[in-house]
Write an enzyme that holds these catalytic residues in place. Structure first.
Site, PDB file in Angstrom:
ATOM      1  N   ASP A  13       0.916  -1.316  -0.028  1.00 40.55           N
ATOM      2  CA  ASP A  13       0.097  -0.132   0.044  1.00 40.55           C
ATOM      3  C   ASP A  13       0.985   1.280   0.062  1.00 40.55           C
ATOM      4  OD1 ASP A  13      -2.507   1.275   0.154  1.00 40.55           O
ATOM      5  OD2 ASP A  13      -2.273   1.671   2.455  1.00 40.55           O
ATOM      6  N   ASP A  15      -0.296   5.132   1.006  1.00 36.24           N
ATOM      7  CA  ASP A  15      -0.481   6.023   2.050  1.00 36.24           C
ATOM      8  C   ASP A  15      -0.633   5.308   3.414  1.00 36.24           C
ATOM      9  OD1 ASP A  15      -0.933   8.361   0.744  1.00 36.24           O
ATOM     10  OD2 ASP A  15      -2.803   7.565  -0.140  1.00 36.24           O
ATOM     11  N   ASP A 209      -1.524  -0.880   5.998  1.00 41.29           N
ATOM     12  CA  ASP A 209      -1.494  -0.255   7.125  1.00 41.29           C
ATOM     13  C   ASP A 209      -2.974  -0.390   7.922  1.00 41.29           C
ATOM     14  OD1 ASP A 209      -2.520   1.725   5.285  1.00 41.29           O
ATOM     15  OD2 ASP A 209      -2.762   2.920   6.919  1.00 41.29           O
TER      16      ASP A 209
END
Length: 259
Positions: A13, A15, A209
């Site tokens: 990922d 961000d 995240d």
């Protein structure tokens, strides 16, 4: 899947893993650099459909992270790939930005508000009531409803913003039709990414995240999953979910040794 099997390919990922508000996170540049140095196939994934891969590559470069545009995989690209496979040479009414419209054009799609095959909803910072009304009428008239991603909010310097999932809910309420979401946690996005780099799930890891998108998508696609704590999820929150990542790490910096 054996936990000791070597990891040959990486999906990560963007961000909350590599950057936060335009600032590189600890170890991000080194992690990407190690992947390139070792010749590991990889893609950087994002549910954000606003930007083209070229835009994202430039934004990451400004943060000190060198990711070529061909190494970026967005929900817009995944959506364009999906509809082009489902209905080659089709048409769509689109609510979204350049990342989505460019991907659809390159997939051979015609963008129109006249009897489109699909209504495709993506991310934008300028949602138009008129455009949403048109989408509702087209869906009620028979157009198929697709959305790039289910995220209900997105980050900004001022706080959360309504995102694709929130606007999709409005359209669904008015039409009685739920969209098919392409982005994470749909494993369709992950499998399309694997195909793009010719990778097998058994030898691929997913870094994210968020438990409800990154880890869930990776797990459902059969990948090894690493949750990093530099973004949306705290270590305590992991325990609330009925599934677990393969490992929890403080940041992507702790994964450099695995490349």
């Amino acid at each position: 899947m054996s936990e000791s099997a070597p990891i040959e390919n990486w999906l990560t990922d963007m961000d909350g893993v590599l950057v936060h508000e335009g600032v590189a996170l600890p170890g991000a540049a080194e992690f990407i650099g190690r992947l390139a140095e070792r010749g590991r196939p990889y893609l950087v994934l994002t549910n954000n459909s606003i930007y083209t891969p070229r835009d994202l590559s430039a934004r990451l470069s400004a943060s000190g992270i060198d990711v070529p545009e061909e190494r970026l995989w967005t929900s817009a690209l995944a959506t364009a790939t999906f509809v082009a496979q489902q209905m080659p040479g089709g048409s769509a009414y689109v609510i979204g930005e350049a990342g989505l419209t460019t991907a659809l054009h390159e997939a051979g799609y015609v963008l129109t508000d006249t009897r489109p095959d699909y209504v495709i909803l993506g991310e934008t910072r300028t949602y138009s009531f008129s455009a949403i009304t048109t989408a509702i009428r087209l869906i009620k008239g028979g157009a198929r409803f697709i959305a790039t991603n289910p995220d209900s909010t997105g980050p900004s310097a001022e706080g959360p913003l309504p995102a694709t999932g929130a606007v999709a809910a409005m359209i669904s309420k008015a039409t009685g039709r739920d969209p098919y979401f392409i982005g994470k946690p749909n494993p369709v996005m992950i499998r399309a990414a694997l195909n793009r780099i010719e990778a097998h799930s058994e030898a691929t890891a997913m870094v994210g995240d968020r438990m409800d998108t990154d880890v869930l998508a990776g797990m459902e696609a059969g990948l090894r999953t690493y949750l990093v704590l530099t973004g949306s999820t705290t270590e305590d929150e992991v325990e609330r979910y009925p599934f677990r990542p393969t490992e929890v790490r403080a940041s992507v910096q702790e994964l450099i040794e695995l490349v």
